[in-house]
Design an enzyme around this catalytic site. Sequence first.
Site, PDB file in Angstrom:
ATOM      1  N   CYS A   1       0.811  -1.198   0.000  1.00  0.00           N
ATOM      2  CA  CYS A   1       0.000   0.000   0.000  1.00  0.00           C
ATOM      3  C   CYS A   1       0.853   1.260   0.000  1.00  0.00           C
ATOM      4  O   CYS A   1       2.078   1.205  -0.003  1.00  0.00           O
ATOM      5  CB  CYS A   1      -0.924   0.031   1.219  1.00  0.00           C
ATOM      6  SG  CYS A   1      -0.072  -0.172   2.766  1.00  0.00           S
TER       7      CYS A   1
ATOM      8  N   CYS B   1      14.219  -1.542   1.828  1.00  0.00           N
ATOM      9  CA  CYS B   1      13.889  -2.538   0.800  1.00  0.00           C
ATOM     10  C   CYS B   1      14.545  -2.172  -0.528  1.00  0.00           C
ATOM     11  O   CYS B   1      14.242  -1.130  -1.126  1.00  0.00           O
ATOM     12  CB  CYS B   1      12.386  -2.621   0.621  1.00  0.00           C
ATOM     13  SG  CYS B   1      11.868  -3.713  -0.725  1.00  0.00           S
TER      14      CYS B   1
ATOM     15  N   SER C   1       8.315  -0.471 -15.788  1.00  0.00           N
ATOM     16  CA  SER C   1       9.533  -0.437 -14.980  1.00  0.00           C
ATOM     17  C   SER C   1      10.765  -0.908 -15.736  1.00  0.00           C
ATOM     18  O   SER C   1      11.890  -0.567 -15.373  1.00  0.00           O
ATOM     19  CB  SER C   1       9.349  -1.274 -13.713  1.00  0.00           C
ATOM     20  OG  SER C   1       8.953  -2.599 -14.037  1.00  0.00           O
TER      21      SER C   1
ATOM     22  N   ASP D   1      11.900  -6.283 -15.007  1.00  0.00           N
ATOM     23  CA  ASP D   1      12.375  -5.969 -13.660  1.00  0.00           C
ATOM     24  C   ASP D   1      12.640  -7.203 -12.820  1.00  0.00           C
ATOM     25  O   ASP D   1      13.567  -7.227 -12.014  1.00  0.00           O
ATOM     26  CB  ASP D   1      11.384  -5.043 -12.944  1.00  0.00           C
ATOM     27  CG  ASP D   1       9.975  -5.602 -12.965  1.00  0.00           C
ATOM     28  OD1 ASP D   1       9.693  -6.554 -12.225  1.00  0.00           O
ATOM     29  OD2 ASP D   1       9.157  -5.083 -13.746  1.00  0.00           O
TER      30      ASP D   1
ATOM     31  N   CYS E   1       8.994 -12.719   0.754  1.00  0.00           N
ATOM     32  CA  CYS E   1       9.105 -11.527   1.592  1.00  0.00           C
ATOM     33  C   CYS E   1       7.977 -11.540   2.619  1.00  0.00           C
ATOM     34  O   CYS E   1       6.830 -11.835   2.285  1.00  0.00           O
ATOM     35  CB  CYS E   1       9.017 -10.259   0.739  1.00  0.00           C
ATOM     36  SG  CYS E   1       9.013  -8.739   1.720  1.00  0.00           S
TER      37      CYS E   1
END
Length: 469
Positions: free
Chosen positions: A17, A256, A303, A366, A402
């Site tokens: 988010c 991160c 990306s 990516d 993760c």
Amino acid sequence: MSFTLPGQLADTPEEECAVFGVFAPGQDVARITGFGLQALQHRGQESAGIAVGDGASMVEAKDLGLVTQVFDEAKLAALEGFVAVGHCRYSTSGAAASWEAAQPHISAIDNVLVALAHNGTLVNTEALRAQLDAEGVVLRAGTDSEVAAKAIGHITQDTHHLRQGIRWLMEHMEGAYAMVLASPDALYAFRDPNGIRPLCIGGLPGGGWVVSSETCGLDIVGATYLRDVEPGEIVRFNRDGLTAEQGVPAARRASCIFEYVYFARPDSVLDGQSVYQARRAMGRILAREAPARADLVLGVPDSGVPAALGFAEASGIPFTDGIVKNRYVGRTFIQPTQEMRQMGIRLKLNPLPSVIGGKRLVVIDDSIVRGNTSRQLVAMLREAGAAEVHLRIVSPEVLWPCFYGIDTDTRDQLIAANMTLPQMNEWIGSDSLAFISLEGLRASLPDVCHPGFCEACFTGDYVVPVPLP
């Protein structure tokens, strides 16, 4: 080779988010928050919400959908006040897309309401939930963010100091969090002691402050970047100004690293590093680490495009726009049929046969998580006439899930954790496949103002211990 991965799961990492907060007496804070959330929409498209305080009370509006689907002029005009928090969500912890799970979450402190928005994931949610449940606190949403909001409200009822409630929560919760909280007359921002998730502060030209997950949220409302919220810090904004204190001691710095690869918008700056320049550098480094004989370099939108430009620059192979992205499919109320869903990537990406027909392609993306999208992409490019497809990835192999706010499921669903590089190349169907090295990825971030990253998805080195199931 036979290998099957769940076809309906998203095949890119998903960020949980975005958060946004405003303290600006005399300004339209609901509208400012709405624009800020639109700039951060890439971080979550399941739901959106805004809560506003006017000094005496809090009002909130939230619903499923994009920011522009949830808020119109009438809804924004009804949110009157001078302090606001906003949120847009992608679910990774607790309930999936539902109104109850949408944020901000409201909590009561006696007769005073506070609203909290959270980016990240807590790893000890169940222990905190059990403690609150034992003390009679009612929880409805099933999310770690609701647990955090209710814990602050519950503790503050005893201490009567909101910052003590926030500090208690920071001392007891574990994981990744960047949070903004509004009381009727103040805004608070606080961040986990490792600084895993980003959070920055800006000053508005007409007076007041903005807090945003990324600097692109500051840019859209004309705010000037001031600084980041430091790991473990609590920052308060009210009519007396900005005050800051250390809520918990800062720990090993571990921002991160995937923010630079994929999550952040290219026009954002994280910890002093331009995301666009980082991605361009990733492409240049990858061209040196894994060269290919080809006619054209393509980037998978969006990306992969800056990295593709960098790869072309370093390799001397011309860059071209050979893939067109439909940015609106999947972000409307029109739902695809099952037959359309089976087309997968074709709903969002369309190759240009007139550009790529008969050409040897280097395709820059990516990441590869489950492998489904890469496989479909290579097949689609071959159907459009590509002679060869050499896939180059600007993140290392994703080998571990993760637990800090990114949806990468379990190891058995991560293709790189289950296959060798030659096996992946064969299953995906590319002519060659290569990933940037972890050292190369780090080298693409020369301007980052701190020495440490969270790289657990590549290494399995979890900066915050993860409880075993």
